[in-house]
Write a protein that holds these residues in place. Sequence first.
Motif, mmCIF file in Angstrom:
data_model
loop_
_atom_site.group_PDB
_atom_site.id
_atom_site.type_symbol
_atom_site.label_atom_id
_atom_site.label_comp_id
_atom_site.label_asym_id
_atom_site.label_seq_id
_atom_site.Cartn_x
_atom_site.Cartn_y
_atom_site.Cartn_z
ATOM 1 N N ASP A 52 -7.701 -13.699 -6.086
ATOM 2 C CA ASP A 52 -7.595 -12.907 -4.849
ATOM 3 C C ASP A 52 -6.147 -12.724 -4.427
ATOM 4 O O ASP A 52 -5.721 -11.618 -4.056
ATOM 5 C CB ASP A 52 -8.376 -13.579 -3.718
ATOM 6 N N GLU A 53 -5.376 -13.802 -4.459
ATOM 7 C CA GLU A 53 -3.965 -13.722 -4.061
ATOM 8 C C GLU A 53 -3.157 -12.860 -5.028
ATOM 9 O O GLU A 53 -2.256 -12.126 -4.622
ATOM 10 C CB GLU A 53 -3.360 -15.124 -3.970
ATOM 11 N N ALA A 54 -3.474 -12.945 -6.302
ATOM 12 C CA ALA A 54 -2.761 -12.132 -7.292
ATOM 13 C C ALA A 54 -3.023 -10.651 -7.057
ATOM 14 O O ALA A 54 -2.093 -9.831 -7.085
ATOM 15 C CB ALA A 54 -3.196 -12.533 -8.706
ATOM 16 N N VAL A 55 -4.258 -10.289 -6.814
ATOM 17 C CA VAL A 55 -4.586 -8.885 -6.554
ATOM 18 C C VAL A 55 -3.941 -8.408 -5.266
ATOM 19 O O VAL A 55 -3.418 -7.294 -5.195
ATOM 20 C CB VAL A 55 -6.120 -8.685 -6.518
ATOM 21 N N ARG A 56 -3.966 -9.236 -4.256
ATOM 22 C CA ARG A 56 -3.353 -8.855 -2.975
ATOM 23 C C ARG A 56 -1.869 -8.557 -3.174
ATOM 24 O O ARG A 56 -1.350 -7.561 -2.659
ATOM 25 C CB ARG A 56 -3.544 -9.977 -1.958
ATOM 26 N N ALA A 57 -1.177 -9.396 -3.927
ATOM 27 C CA ALA A 57 0.254 -9.161 -4.176
ATOM 28 C C ALA A 57 0.451 -7.939 -5.064
ATOM 29 O O ALA A 57 1.406 -7.179 -4.883
ATOM 30 C CB ALA A 57 0.881 -10.389 -4.825
ATOM 31 N N GLY A 58 -0.446 -7.741 -6.022
ATOM 32 C CA GLY A 58 -0.329 -6.595 -6.914
ATOM 33 C C GLY A 58 -0.529 -5.270 -6.213
ATOM 34 O O GLY A 58 0.126 -4.278 -6.540
ATOM 35 N N THR A 59 -1.419 -5.219 -5.236
ATOM 36 C CA THR A 59 -1.653 -3.961 -4.520
ATOM 37 C C THR A 59 -0.517 -3.633 -3.565
ATOM 38 O O THR A 59 -0.282 -2.466 -3.262
ATOM 39 C CB THR A 59 -2.968 -4.015 -3.721
ATOM 40 N N ALA A 60 0.191 -4.628 -3.087
ATOM 41 C CA ALA A 60 1.273 -4.407 -2.132
ATOM 42 C C ALA A 60 2.623 -4.165 -2.808
ATOM 43 O O ALA A 60 3.557 -3.713 -2.161
ATOM 44 C CB ALA A 60 1.380 -5.589 -1.183
ATOM 45 N N ALA A 61 2.741 -4.456 -4.093
ATOM 46 C CA ALA A 61 4.029 -4.338 -4.788
ATOM 47 C C ALA A 61 4.288 -2.891 -5.201
ATOM 48 O O ALA A 61 3.375 -2.065 -5.271
ATOM 49 C CB ALA A 61 4.045 -5.235 -6.020
ATOM 50 N N LYS A 62 5.548 -2.610 -5.496
ATOM 51 C CA LYS A 62 5.923 -1.284 -5.996
ATOM 52 C C LYS A 62 5.348 -1.100 -7.395
ATOM 53 O O LYS A 62 5.173 -2.073 -8.135
ATOM 54 C CB LYS A 62 7.441 -1.155 -6.021
ATOM 55 N N PRO A 63 5.054 0.132 -7.793
ATOM 56 C CA PRO A 63 4.404 0.361 -9.083
ATOM 57 C C PRO A 63 5.119 -0.268 -10.282
ATOM 58 O O PRO A 63 4.473 -0.767 -11.191
ATOM 59 C CB PRO A 63 4.370 1.892 -9.199
ATOM 60 N N GLY A 64 6.432 -0.303 -10.307
ATOM 61 C CA GLY A 64 7.143 -0.877 -11.443
ATOM 62 C C GLY A 64 7.096 -2.396 -11.491
ATOM 63 O O GLY A 64 7.238 -3.002 -12.547
ATOM 64 N N ALA A 65 6.892 -3.022 -10.340
ATOM 65 C CA ALA A 65 6.910 -4.483 -10.258
ATOM 66 C C ALA A 65 5.518 -5.062 -10.011
ATOM 67 O O ALA A 65 5.377 -6.243 -9.722
ATOM 68 C CB ALA A 65 7.848 -4.922 -9.133
ATOM 69 N N ARG A 66 4.511 -4.231 -10.143
ATOM 70 C CA ARG A 66 3.145 -4.655 -9.821
ATOM 71 C C ARG A 66 2.660 -5.806 -10.702
ATOM 72 O O ARG A 66 2.124 -6.788 -10.225
ATOM 73 C CB ARG A 66 2.216 -3.449 -9.947
ATOM 74 N N GLN A 67 2.858 -5.677 -11.991
ATOM 75 C CA GLN A 67 2.386 -6.693 -12.946
ATOM 76 C C GLN A 67 3.050 -8.038 -12.677
ATOM 77 O O GLN A 67 2.385 -9.066 -12.601
ATOM 78 C CB GLN A 67 2.669 -6.226 -14.378
ATOM 79 N N ALA A 68 4.364 -8.042 -12.535
ATOM 80 C CA ALA A 68 5.098 -9.297 -12.314
ATOM 81 C C ALA A 68 4.725 -9.940 -10.986
ATOM 82 O O ALA A 68 4.551 -11.158 -10.902
ATOM 83 C CB ALA A 68 6.596 -9.042 -12.375
ATOM 84 N N ALA A 69 4.580 -9.127 -9.935
ATOM 85 C CA ALA A 69 4.218 -9.668 -8.624
ATOM 86 C C ALA A 69 2.815 -10.257 -8.643
ATOM 87 O O ALA A 69 2.558 -11.309 -8.047
ATOM 88 C CB ALA A 69 4.315 -8.577 -7.561
ATOM 89 N N CYS A 70 1.927 -9.600 -9.348
ATOM 90 C CA CYS A 70 0.544 -10.064 -9.449
ATOM 91 C C CYS A 70 0.477 -11.418 -10.156
ATOM 92 O O CYS A 70 -0.135 -12.364 -9.658
ATOM 93 C CB CYS A 70 -0.282 -9.012 -10.184
ATOM 94 N N VAL A 71 1.112 -11.522 -11.307
ATOM 95 C CA VAL A 71 1.090 -12.770 -12.075
ATOM 96 C C VAL A 71 1.787 -13.889 -11.310
ATOM 97 O O VAL A 71 1.303 -15.027 -11.265
ATOM 98 C CB VAL A 71 1.730 -12.563 -13.469
ATOM 99 N N GLN A 72 2.911 -13.580 -10.690
ATOM 100 C CA GLN A 72 3.664 -14.591 -9.939
ATOM 101 C C GLN A 72 2.852 -15.136 -8.762
ATOM 102 O O GLN A 72 2.794 -16.346 -8.556
ATOM 103 C CB GLN A 72 4.989 -14.009 -9.428
ATOM 104 N N ALA A 73 2.197 -14.266 -8.011
ATOM 105 C CA ALA A 73 1.407 -14.711 -6.859
ATOM 106 C C ALA A 73 0.217 -15.559 -7.304
ATOM 107 O O ALA A 73 -0.111 -16.557 -6.669
ATOM 108 C CB ALA A 73 0.926 -13.509 -6.061
ATOM 109 N N GLY A 74 -0.429 -15.168 -8.387
ATOM 110 C CA GLY A 74 -1.556 -15.951 -8.884
ATOM 111 C C GLY A 74 -1.129 -17.314 -9.376
ATOM 112 O O GLY A 74 -1.805 -18.322 -9.132
ATOM 113 N N THR A 75 -0.005 -17.380 -10.053
ATOM 114 C CA THR A 75 0.498 -18.651 -10.574
ATOM 115 C C THR A 75 0.963 -19.564 -9.446
ATOM 116 O O THR A 75 0.764 -20.776 -9.501
ATOM 117 C CB THR A 75 1.652 -18.400 -11.560
ATOM 118 N N ASP A 76 1.570 -18.986 -8.412
ATOM 119 C CA ASP A 76 2.053 -19.788 -7.281
ATOM 120 C C ASP A 76 0.918 -20.466 -6.532
ATOM 121 O O ASP A 76 1.121 -21.513 -5.918
ATOM 122 C CB ASP A 76 2.844 -18.922 -6.308
ATOM 123 N N LYS A 77 -0.261 -19.905 -6.557
ATOM 124 C CA LYS A 77 -1.388 -20.467 -5.815
ATOM 125 C C LYS A 77 -2.122 -21.576 -6.571
ATOM 126 O O LYS A 77 -3.049 -22.163 -6.044
ATOM 127 C CB LYS A 77 -2.387 -19.364 -5.448
#
Length: 129
Positions: A52-77
């Motif tokens: 859930d947290e990974a998707v939330r970060a992925g939807t809010a990130a800029k299109p070029g950084a979506r993948q990295a933000a998604c993985v980072q948020a999921g790993t941080d949790k």
Amino acid sequence: MTATRTAPHGRDRGQVTVEFLGMTPLILLTLVLMWQFVLLGYTFTLAGNAADEAVRAGTAAKPGARQAACVQAGTDKLPGAWSGTVTCGGGGGYVTADVTLKVPVLFPGSIGFPFEVKGHAGAVEEAKD
């Protein structure tokens, strides 16, 4: 001739202790199994929350950084004792995240069972104004 009788409870002395010692392994096994089921349930909760947290970060990130933000948020949790992977994907305005975790055996951070717990989440990308 007088016969002496011993009290009937005299022969049962120590019986409770013997019965308790006989039941101790069963009690301990039951507690270990209950703890393992708690760890299994907690692992399911962690996988779902991380997805859930990974998707939330992925939807809010800029299109070029979506993948990295998604993985980072999921790993941080995820706590350090739970090993697993976070993968993000999607397309067409939809972001998905899959989290795969190993269930620890008795102690988090120790060896894991050969099966894995999966968490999945998806959401529509946020509109950028």
